[in-house]
Structure formats: C-alpha cells, structure tokens
Design a protein around this motif. Sequence first.
Motif, mmCIF file in Angstrom:
data_model
loop_
_atom_site.group_PDB
_atom_site.id
_atom_site.type_symbol
_atom_site.label_atom_id
_atom_site.label_comp_id
_atom_site.label_asym_id
_atom_site.label_seq_id
_atom_site.Cartn_x
_atom_site.Cartn_y
_atom_site.Cartn_z
ATOM 1 N N GLU A 1 12.351 0.563 2.087
ATOM 2 C CA GLU A 1 13.753 0.157 2.014
ATOM 3 C C GLU A 1 14.263 -0.431 3.325
ATOM 4 O OE1 GLU A 1 15.741 3.638 0.577
ATOM 5 O OE2 GLU A 1 14.908 3.409 -1.436
ATOM 6 N N THR A 2 13.830 0.102 4.465
ATOM 7 C CA THR A 2 14.293 -0.444 5.748
ATOM 8 C C THR A 2 13.717 -1.824 6.024
ATOM 9 O OG1 THR A 2 12.544 0.705 6.962
ATOM 10 C CG2 THR A 2 14.687 1.795 6.840
ATOM 11 N N ASN A 3 12.687 -2.198 5.282
ATOM 12 C CA ASN A 3 12.123 -3.538 5.411
ATOM 13 C C ASN A 3 12.672 -4.495 4.354
ATOM 14 O OD1 ASN A 3 9.819 -3.813 7.537
ATOM 15 N ND2 ASN A 3 9.691 -1.731 6.740
ATOM 16 N N GLY A 4 13.691 -4.050 3.617
ATOM 17 C CA GLY A 4 14.379 -4.938 2.678
ATOM 18 C C GLY A 4 13.756 -5.021 1.296
ATOM 19 N N TYR A 5 12.944 -4.054 0.915
ATOM 20 C CA TYR A 5 12.304 -4.048 -0.397
ATOM 21 C C TYR A 5 12.628 -2.756 -1.135
ATOM 22 C CZ TYR A 5 9.517 -7.985 1.246
ATOM 23 O OH TYR A 5 9.109 -9.208 1.711
ATOM 24 N N LYS A 6 12.243 -2.701 -2.388
ATOM 25 C CA LYS A 6 12.355 -1.473 -3.174
ATOM 26 C C LYS A 6 11.128 -1.364 -4.063
ATOM 27 C CE LYS A 6 15.239 -3.611 -6.712
ATOM 28 N NZ LYS A 6 16.482 -3.540 -7.440
ATOM 29 N N VAL A 7 10.784 -0.129 -4.429
ATOM 30 C CA VAL A 7 9.604 0.107 -5.264
ATOM 31 C C VAL A 7 9.908 -0.321 -6.689
ATOM 32 C CG1 VAL A 7 8.007 1.865 -6.129
ATOM 33 C CG2 VAL A 7 8.906 2.050 -3.808
ATOM 34 N N ASN A 8 8.963 -1.026 -7.308
ATOM 35 C CA ASN A 8 9.097 -1.458 -8.692
ATOM 36 C C ASN A 8 8.423 -0.417 -9.578
ATOM 37 O OD1 ASN A 8 9.326 -2.805 -11.098
ATOM 38 N ND2 ASN A 8 7.840 -4.391 -10.603
ATOM 39 N N TYR A 9 9.219 0.322 -10.336
ATOM 40 C CA TYR A 9 8.689 1.364 -11.220
ATOM 41 C C TYR A 9 8.434 0.858 -12.630
ATOM 42 C CZ TYR A 9 9.745 4.731 -7.577
ATOM 43 O OH TYR A 9 9.764 5.419 -6.394
ATOM 44 N N ASP A 10 8.709 -0.405 -12.897
ATOM 45 C CA ASP A 10 8.493 -0.979 -14.224
ATOM 46 C C ASP A 10 6.994 -1.016 -14.520
ATOM 47 O OD1 ASP A 10 8.786 -2.246 -16.638
ATOM 48 O OD2 ASP A 10 9.240 -4.207 -15.781
ATOM 49 N N ARG A 11 6.579 -0.399 -15.593
ATOM 50 C CA ARG A 11 5.153 -0.306 -15.929
ATOM 51 C C ARG A 11 4.721 -1.379 -16.921
ATOM 52 N NH1 ARG A 11 5.180 6.178 -16.628
ATOM 53 N NH2 ARG A 11 5.360 6.646 -14.430
ATOM 54 N N LYS A 12 5.619 -2.234 -17.332
ATOM 55 C CA LYS A 12 5.305 -3.231 -18.349
ATOM 56 C C LYS A 12 4.528 -4.397 -17.738
ATOM 57 C CE LYS A 12 9.558 -2.179 -20.761
ATOM 58 N NZ LYS A 12 10.892 -2.638 -21.046
ATOM 59 N N ILE B 1 0.837 -1.199 0.000
ATOM 60 C CA ILE B 1 0.000 0.000 0.000
ATOM 61 C C ILE B 1 0.871 1.247 0.000
ATOM 62 C CG2 ILE B 1 -1.631 1.347 1.394
ATOM 63 C CD1 ILE B 1 -2.805 -1.405 2.294
ATOM 64 N N ILE B 2 1.912 1.240 0.824
ATOM 65 C CA ILE B 2 2.832 2.379 0.873
ATOM 66 C C ILE B 2 3.513 2.569 -0.477
ATOM 67 C CG2 ILE B 2 4.964 3.243 1.933
ATOM 68 C CD1 ILE B 2 4.018 1.848 4.543
ATOM 69 N N ALA B 3 3.892 1.468 -1.135
ATOM 70 C CA ALA B 3 4.543 1.548 -2.447
ATOM 71 C C ALA B 3 3.613 2.175 -3.481
ATOM 72 C CB ALA B 3 5.001 0.168 -2.902
ATOM 73 N N ARG B 4 2.333 1.838 -3.425
ATOM 74 C CA ARG B 4 1.380 2.453 -4.360
ATOM 75 C C ARG B 4 1.294 3.958 -4.110
ATOM 76 N NH1 ARG B 4 -1.888 -2.166 -3.263
ATOM 77 N NH2 ARG B 4 -3.364 -0.877 -2.093
ATOM 78 N N MET B 5 1.351 4.367 -2.846
ATOM 79 C CA MET B 5 1.338 5.801 -2.530
ATOM 80 C C MET B 5 2.578 6.486 -3.087
ATOM 81 S SD MET B 5 -0.153 6.203 1.296
ATOM 82 C CE MET B 5 0.146 4.652 2.101
ATOM 83 N N VAL B 6 3.730 5.840 -2.940
ATOM 84 C CA VAL B 6 4.978 6.410 -3.453
ATOM 85 C C VAL B 6 4.880 6.605 -4.963
ATOM 86 C CG1 VAL B 6 7.433 5.926 -3.850
ATOM 87 C CG2 VAL B 6 6.440 5.537 -1.592
ATOM 88 N N LYS B 7 4.325 5.627 -5.660
ATOM 89 C CA LYS B 7 4.207 5.726 -7.109
ATOM 90 C C LYS B 7 3.246 6.831 -7.537
ATOM 91 C CE LYS B 7 4.530 1.895 -9.527
ATOM 92 N NZ LYS B 7 4.331 0.543 -10.042
ATOM 93 N N GLU B 8 2.261 7.153 -6.706
ATOM 94 C CA GLU B 8 1.324 8.237 -7.019
ATOM 95 C C GLU B 8 2.030 9.600 -7.027
ATOM 96 O OE1 GLU B 8 -2.028 8.571 -7.895
ATOM 97 O OE2 GLU B 8 -1.707 6.467 -8.380
ATOM 98 N N PHE B 9 3.117 9.730 -6.274
ATOM 99 C CA PHE B 9 3.853 10.989 -6.248
ATOM 100 C C PHE B 9 4.427 11.337 -7.617
ATOM 101 C CE2 PHE B 9 3.651 10.453 -1.685
ATOM 102 C CZ PHE B 9 3.608 11.745 -1.211
ATOM 103 N N GLU B 10 4.636 10.338 -8.489
ATOM 104 C CA GLU B 10 5.145 10.590 -9.839
ATOM 105 C C GLU B 10 4.211 11.500 -10.625
ATOM 106 O OE1 GLU B 10 6.135 7.133 -12.127
ATOM 107 O OE2 GLU B 10 7.009 6.132 -10.394
ATOM 108 N N ARG B 11 2.938 11.462 -10.326
ATOM 109 C CA ARG B 11 1.956 12.260 -11.061
ATOM 110 C C ARG B 11 2.075 13.744 -10.753
ATOM 111 N NH1 ARG B 11 -3.625 9.350 -10.115
ATOM 112 N NH2 ARG B 11 -4.245 11.010 -11.519
#
Length: 83
Positions: free
Chosen positions: A51-62, A15-25
């Motif tokens: 990132e502190t939980n060992g993940y990264k946001v996937n920005y790949d839109r394909k 859910i947090i990752a989806r919020m981060v991706k919304e900032f691109e708009r």
Amino acid sequence: MSNLADKTEYRALCIIARMVKEFERLHCLDMTVTDDWDATGARNLLEGIIETNGYKVNYDRKGKGKRTILKDESQKPNHNYIR
C-alpha cells in the motif's frame, strides 16, 4: 536479503502480494491466540509495504493471468487543478 534502492521494484511487490494471499489459507486451521496474532501482524506489515508503494492486493480469483497487485486509484487527489 535484498538490494537496497530508492524505490521498491514492482516484481518484489508481486512476490509480497503472493505471500499476503497465502495467509488466507490459515483462516480454517487451528492456531493459538499468540500465533494467530503474530500471523495477522505479519500479513498486515506485508500488505502495508504494498500500500505504501501505491498498490493494493487483488483478491479476485476469476480468470487465469489476473494481476496479483493493482494500482491503488483511491490515492489520487480529488481535484482538477494543477499547482
């Protein structure tokens, strides 16, 4: 707001990752310097949680069904021995 736990749940990170991706708009919209500064700070804080939980946001839109976050493999140690 949330249940406190020893580890952040994977679904919460998604859910947090989806919020981060919304900032691109926001990049093509007019904002004041102060608002842009605050929005960038909020985005960085949310991305830091991921990132502190060992993940990264996937920005790949394909492709449909792509994961929102990926396990961050760059945090693995570069050695072959076990202590």
